[in-house]
Motif scaffolding. Structure first.
Motif, mmCIF file in Angstrom:
data_model
loop_
_atom_site.group_PDB
_atom_site.id
_atom_site.type_symbol
_atom_site.label_atom_id
_atom_site.label_comp_id
_atom_site.label_asym_id
_atom_site.label_seq_id
_atom_site.Cartn_x
_atom_site.Cartn_y
_atom_site.Cartn_z
ATOM 1 N N GLY A 40 12.640 -9.353 6.920
ATOM 2 C CA GLY A 40 12.457 -10.322 5.825
ATOM 3 C C GLY A 40 11.208 -10.727 5.728
ATOM 4 N N GLY A 41 10.472 -10.398 6.723
ATOM 5 C CA GLY A 41 8.888 -10.733 6.829
ATOM 6 C C GLY A 41 8.066 -9.584 5.728
ATOM 7 N N PHE A 42 6.931 -10.364 5.322
ATOM 8 C CA PHE A 42 6.114 -9.945 4.344
ATOM 9 C C PHE A 42 4.682 -9.185 4.690
ATOM 10 C CE2 PHE A 42 8.796 -12.766 1.989
ATOM 11 C CZ PHE A 42 8.896 -12.104 0.797
ATOM 12 N N LEU A 43 4.233 -8.125 4.292
ATOM 13 C CA LEU A 43 3.069 -7.505 4.682
ATOM 14 C C LEU A 43 2.141 -7.460 3.263
ATOM 15 C CD1 LEU A 43 1.269 -5.598 6.469
ATOM 16 C CD2 LEU A 43 2.638 -3.565 5.720
ATOM 17 N N LEU A 44 0.967 -7.648 3.520
ATOM 18 C CA LEU A 44 -0.042 -7.588 2.488
ATOM 19 C C LEU A 44 -1.079 -6.661 2.864
ATOM 20 C CD1 LEU A 44 1.247 -10.600 2.376
ATOM 21 C CD2 LEU A 44 -0.554 -11.378 1.240
ATOM 22 N N LEU A 45 -1.221 -5.751 1.967
ATOM 23 C CA LEU A 45 -2.428 -4.634 2.264
ATOM 24 C C LEU A 45 -3.662 -4.984 1.067
ATOM 25 C CD1 LEU A 45 -0.247 -1.579 2.423
ATOM 26 C CD2 LEU A 45 -1.158 -2.970 4.150
ATOM 27 N N GLY A 46 -4.555 -4.196 1.451
ATOM 28 C CA GLY A 46 -5.617 -4.370 0.406
ATOM 29 C C GLY A 46 -5.175 -3.858 -0.909
ATOM 30 N N HIS A 47 -6.002 -3.953 -2.107
ATOM 31 C CA HIS A 47 -5.824 -3.589 -3.368
ATOM 32 C C HIS A 47 -5.958 -2.074 -3.492
ATOM 33 C CE1 HIS A 47 -10.211 -3.267 -3.537
ATOM 34 N NE2 HIS A 47 -10.114 -2.515 -4.654
ATOM 35 N N SER A 48 -6.650 -1.478 -2.673
ATOM 36 C CA SER A 48 -6.487 0.193 -2.837
ATOM 37 C C SER A 48 -5.468 0.858 -1.999
ATOM 38 C CB SER A 48 -7.686 0.828 -2.811
ATOM 39 O OG SER A 48 -8.261 0.509 -1.420
ATOM 40 N N GLU A 49 -4.612 0.097 -1.202
ATOM 41 C CA GLU A 49 -3.975 0.553 -0.234
ATOM 42 C C GLU A 49 -2.484 0.506 -0.595
ATOM 43 O OE1 GLU A 49 -6.417 -0.456 3.769
ATOM 44 O OE2 GLU A 49 -5.441 -1.957 2.742
ATOM 45 N N SER A 50 -1.468 1.330 -0.167
ATOM 46 C CA SER A 50 -0.186 1.260 -0.252
ATOM 47 C C SER A 50 0.834 1.941 0.685
ATOM 48 C CB SER A 50 0.082 2.259 -1.692
ATOM 49 O OG SER A 50 1.564 2.575 -2.011
ATOM 50 N N MET A 51 1.769 1.626 1.112
ATOM 51 C CA MET A 51 2.570 2.226 1.941
ATOM 52 C C MET A 51 3.558 3.115 1.229
ATOM 53 S SD MET A 51 2.816 0.930 5.067
ATOM 54 C CE MET A 51 1.884 -0.219 5.972
ATOM 55 N N ALA A 52 3.446 3.469 0.089
ATOM 56 C CA ALA A 52 4.448 4.395 -0.722
ATOM 57 C C ALA A 52 4.383 5.812 -0.172
ATOM 58 C CB ALA A 52 4.158 4.169 -2.217
ATOM 59 N N ARG A 53 3.188 6.209 0.390
ATOM 60 C CA ARG A 53 2.875 7.843 0.766
ATOM 61 C C ARG A 53 2.979 7.454 2.398
ATOM 62 N NH1 ARG A 53 -1.723 10.243 -3.362
ATOM 63 N NH2 ARG A 53 -0.493 9.670 -5.093
ATOM 64 N N ILE A 54 2.993 6.313 3.077
ATOM 65 C CA ILE A 54 2.891 6.578 4.403
ATOM 66 C C ILE A 54 4.330 6.307 4.962
ATOM 67 C CG2 ILE A 54 2.254 5.311 6.440
ATOM 68 C CD1 ILE A 54 0.068 3.937 4.551
ATOM 69 N N THR A 55 5.347 5.549 4.553
ATOM 70 C CA THR A 55 6.511 5.141 5.288
ATOM 71 C C THR A 55 7.522 4.751 4.240
ATOM 72 O OG1 THR A 55 7.824 4.163 7.074
ATOM 73 C CG2 THR A 55 5.951 2.940 5.967
ATOM 74 N N ASP A 56 8.766 4.899 4.454
ATOM 75 C CA ASP A 56 9.681 4.308 3.486
ATOM 76 C C ASP A 56 10.518 2.974 4.175
ATOM 77 O OD1 ASP A 56 11.247 5.785 5.365
ATOM 78 O OD2 ASP A 56 12.315 6.798 3.895
ATOM 79 N N ARG A 57 9.788 2.687 5.416
ATOM 80 C CA ARG A 57 10.678 1.532 6.047
ATOM 81 C C ARG A 57 10.346 0.258 5.365
ATOM 82 N NH1 ARG A 57 9.195 1.492 12.314
ATOM 83 N NH2 ARG A 57 11.299 0.692 12.320
ATOM 84 N N PHE A 58 9.369 0.027 4.554
ATOM 85 C CA PHE A 58 9.165 -1.187 3.717
ATOM 86 C C PHE A 58 9.734 -1.133 2.468
ATOM 87 C CE2 PHE A 58 5.872 -1.317 6.985
ATOM 88 C CZ PHE A 58 5.869 -2.233 7.772
#
Length: 284
Positions: A252-270
């Motif tokens: 249930g925890g939250f991860l905040l990335l930079g404005h030009s970064e995304s988890m979409a192409r890295i992993t589907d775990r989040f």
């Protein structure tokens, strides 16, 4: 960006193609950061600085030193680390933190419970202290919970600067004058120092997101800010970092990335979460 080392680069410190490859391979192995041909001047300057500091006659001798010295490996990593940061950077995410993220985090907590926030990489501490200041100024429930803020970075020199809490005017440029007056003491040459109460409320420790062995002692967090770091990684390094970030979050925890970064192409775990002020990621 970190300041350039001073002085002229000695001719003996200019690496051959093979020596350059070995240096960048070391940095990649230890940190996950990629430095390609476009960064050649940057690499050569920092390498020349370390050769001069260690009194090595040339790159070959320095590589021999590097192979047997954990201390020098740490210093080389410090020399290559990018430390571009300032207070209230990407302020919209701090707004999301106080208005929408923390209310969800405390939904299953009771007053007095622990809320853990991790700033990684924290560089010279600007972001970690920004979190503390923002919450004191903008989250009415800040005193109702036991908020623990941890800042960590692979750059041990930056960690020491963060602990000292001294900043030049440029780092404070986005802060309101009232905030500067409340949380900073004036020093010489227009520099400011974080007041002791605030400085002692944030804990700084070295850690390497690319090296899982450095992470267990940190424990798990409700919120992680890992902004503008993944842009220096290749795809494999990003996957390793993403898995380690996932494991460092409570469910249930939250991860905040930079404005030009995304988890979409890295992993589907989040799970991607669209908030009013930011797009963030959540551990299911």
């Amino acid at each position: 960006m970190s300041e350039e080392p001073g002085g002229q680069e000695p001719a003996a410190s200019v690496p051959s193609e093979e020596e350059l490859r070995r240096i960048t391979a070391y940095i990649y192995r230890w940190t996950g950061m990629i430095f390609g041909e476009s960064k050649r001047y940057y690499i050569e300057r920092r390498l020349a600085h370390r050769i001069a500091k260690t009194n090595m006659p040339d790159v070959r001798a320095y590589l021999a030193l590097l192979a047997g010295s954990a201390v020098e490996r740490e210093q080389l990593v410090n020399a290559f680390t990018v430390n571009e940061t300032y207070f209230y950077r990407e302020e919209h995410q701090f707004a999301a933190l106080s208005a929408q993220i923390l209310p969800q985090v405390i939904a299953n907590k009771r007053p007095g419970d622990l809320v853990r926030i991790w700033s990684m990489p924290c560089s010279t501490g600007d972001e970690a202290y920004s979190i503390a200041i923002w919450l004191l100024e903008n989250w009415p429930l800040v005193d109702a919970y036991n908020v623990e803020i941890v800042g960590s970075d692979v750059d041990t020199a930056a960690i020491e600067q963060a602990k000292a809490g001294r900043y030049a005017p440029r780092a404070l440029a986005r802060l309101p004058a009232t905030v500067i007056a409340s949380y900073f003491e004036a020093e010489r040459n227009h520099r400011r120092k974080i007041i002791d109460d605030l400085r002692e409320s944030v804990r700084f420790v070295p850690a390497n997101l690319f090296d899982r062995s450095t992470l267990p002692s940190l424990g798990k967090f409700d919120i992680i800010l890992c902004r503008n770091m993944l842009i220096y990684f290749d795809d494999e390094s990003r996957r390793i970092a993403a898995d380690n970030l996932f494991d460092c979050l409570h469910p249930g925890g939250f991860l905040l990335l930079g404005h030009s970064e995304s988890m979409a192409r890295i992993t589907d775990r989040f799970t991607m979460v669209r908030l009013d002020d930011a797009i963030v990621y959540r551990r299911p």
